[in-house]
Design a protein around this motif. Structure first.
Motif, short mmCIF file in Angstrom:
data_model
loop_
_atom_site.label_atom_id
_atom_site.label_comp_id
_atom_site.label_asym_id
_atom_site.label_seq_id
_atom_site.Cartn_x
_atom_site.Cartn_y
_atom_site.Cartn_z
N UNK A 121 0.84 -1.19 0.00
CA UNK A 121 0.00 0.00 0.00
C UNK A 121 0.88 1.25 0.00
N UNK A 122 0.69 2.11 -1.00
CA UNK A 122 1.44 3.35 -1.12
C UNK A 122 0.58 4.58 -0.88
N UNK A 123 -0.73 4.41 -0.73
CA UNK A 123 -1.65 5.54 -0.62
C UNK A 123 -1.37 6.45 0.55
N UNK A 124 -0.77 5.93 1.62
CA UNK A 124 -0.52 6.73 2.82
C UNK A 124 0.79 7.51 2.74
N UNK A 125 1.62 7.25 1.74
CA UNK A 125 2.93 7.90 1.64
C UNK A 125 2.84 9.13 0.75
N UNK A 126 3.67 10.13 1.01
CA UNK A 126 3.68 11.32 0.15
C UNK A 126 4.27 11.01 -1.22
N UNK A 127 3.93 11.84 -2.19
CA UNK A 127 4.47 11.69 -3.54
C UNK A 127 5.98 11.81 -3.50
N UNK A 128 6.65 11.05 -4.36
CA UNK A 128 8.10 11.10 -4.43
C UNK A 128 8.67 9.81 -4.99
N UNK A 129 9.97 9.66 -4.81
CA UNK A 129 10.69 8.50 -5.31
C UNK A 129 11.05 7.61 -4.12
N UNK A 130 10.81 6.33 -4.27
CA UNK A 130 11.09 5.36 -3.23
C UNK A 130 11.96 4.25 -3.80
N UNK A 131 12.65 3.55 -2.92
CA UNK A 131 13.48 2.43 -3.31
C UNK A 131 13.02 1.17 -2.58
N UNK A 132 12.75 0.13 -3.34
CA UNK A 132 12.42 -1.17 -2.77
C UNK A 132 13.69 -2.01 -2.80
N UNK A 133 14.05 -2.57 -1.67
CA UNK A 133 15.22 -3.43 -1.57
C UNK A 133 14.75 -4.83 -1.23
N UNK A 134 15.00 -5.79 -2.12
CA UNK A 134 14.63 -7.19 -1.90
C UNK A 134 15.86 -7.92 -1.38
N UNK A 135 15.72 -8.59 -0.24
CA UNK A 135 16.81 -9.33 0.37
C UNK A 135 16.55 -10.81 0.20
N UNK A 136 17.53 -11.52 -0.33
CA UNK A 136 17.40 -12.95 -0.61
C UNK A 136 18.08 -13.79 0.47
N UNK A 137 17.72 -15.06 0.52
CA UNK A 137 18.25 -15.98 1.53
C UNK A 137 19.76 -16.16 1.37
N UNK A 138 20.29 -16.07 0.16
CA UNK A 138 21.72 -16.27 -0.06
C UNK A 138 22.53 -14.98 0.15
N UNK A 139 21.89 -13.91 0.63
CA UNK A 139 22.59 -12.65 0.89
C UNK A 139 22.54 -11.66 -0.26
N UNK A 140 22.02 -12.06 -1.40
CA UNK A 140 21.91 -11.18 -2.55
C UNK A 140 20.85 -10.12 -2.31
N UNK A 141 21.01 -8.96 -2.93
CA UNK A 141 20.05 -7.86 -2.82
C UNK A 141 19.74 -7.32 -4.20
N UNK A 142 18.50 -6.93 -4.42
CA UNK A 142 18.10 -6.24 -5.64
C UNK A 142 17.25 -5.06 -5.25
N UNK A 143 17.36 -3.98 -5.99
CA UNK A 143 16.60 -2.77 -5.66
C UNK A 143 15.81 -2.31 -6.87
N UNK A 144 14.68 -1.65 -6.58
CA UNK A 144 13.78 -1.13 -7.61
C UNK A 144 13.44 0.31 -7.27
N UNK A 145 13.46 1.18 -8.26
CA UNK A 145 13.04 2.57 -8.05
C UNK A 145 11.55 2.64 -8.35
N UNK A 146 10.78 3.15 -7.37
CA UNK A 146 9.33 3.28 -7.51
C UNK A 146 8.96 4.75 -7.36
N UNK A 147 8.12 5.23 -8.25
CA UNK A 147 7.65 6.61 -8.18
C UNK A 147 6.22 6.61 -7.66
N UNK A 148 5.97 7.37 -6.62
CA UNK A 148 4.63 7.51 -6.03
C UNK A 148 4.03 8.82 -6.51
N UNK A 149 2.87 8.75 -7.15
CA UNK A 149 2.16 9.95 -7.60
C UNK A 149 1.10 10.34 -6.61
#
Length: 149
Positions: A121-149
């Motif tokens: 749910x993003x409706x409660x957050x202010x507009x802007x740019x956010x980063x999602x960081x996914x953490x894996x069991x083997x220690x790997x990380x991936x990130x995604x840039x998300x824009x909230x309107x």
């Protein structure tokens, strides 16, 4: 330390992408009189209304790269973001962390080992740019840039 470097790299890349959304105005003498940064610029598909999660098709989901196993919809997001990933070699997503542009942890989703999707749910957050960081069991990380309107 690895997380800080990843976050620093991500913020640097976000700032470099933000330059494409900055517009300037000049007076007749060539002096800069106005600088505008557009974080909520309309997306190329902004005329379409978001689909319900149940109505999503594989081609609706955006991917990092054609070979990537993480998909998300919609971006930019207004109310909810649907995130889906495929498990390869039993490498499971253990948690997802949502960061603001300033690097502040906004929300954390834990104990995701037994699932392959998450609705956020993003409706409660202010507009802007956010980063999602996914953490894996083997220690790997991936990130995604998300824009909230």
């Amino acid at each position: 330390m690895k997380k800080l470097l990843t976050l620093a790299f991500l913020l640097l890349s976000l700032m470099s992408n933000a330059q494409q959304k900055i517009s300037f105005a000049y007076d007749d003498a060539g002096n800069q009189i106005q600088r505008l940064m557009c974080l909520g610029c309309p997306a190329k598909n902004s005329g379409e209304s978001p689909k319900e999660v149940a109505d999503l098709k594989q081609e609706d989901l955006q991917k990092f790269f054609p070979t990537d196993v993480i998909s998300y919809y919609p971006n930019p997001v207004k109310e909810q973001l649907y995130l889906k990933w495929e498990l390869i070699n039993d490498n499971k997503v253990t948690s997802i962390q949502l960061y603001s542009l300033s690097g502040q942890l906004v929300k954390s989703y834990n104990k995701l080992e037994n699932t392959d999707n998450q609705t956020m749910t993003f409706g409660v957050y202010p507009n802007g740019i956010y980063t999602l960081l996914l953490l894996y069991a083997n220690g790997e990380e991936k990130s995604i840039k998300i824009i909230k309107e």
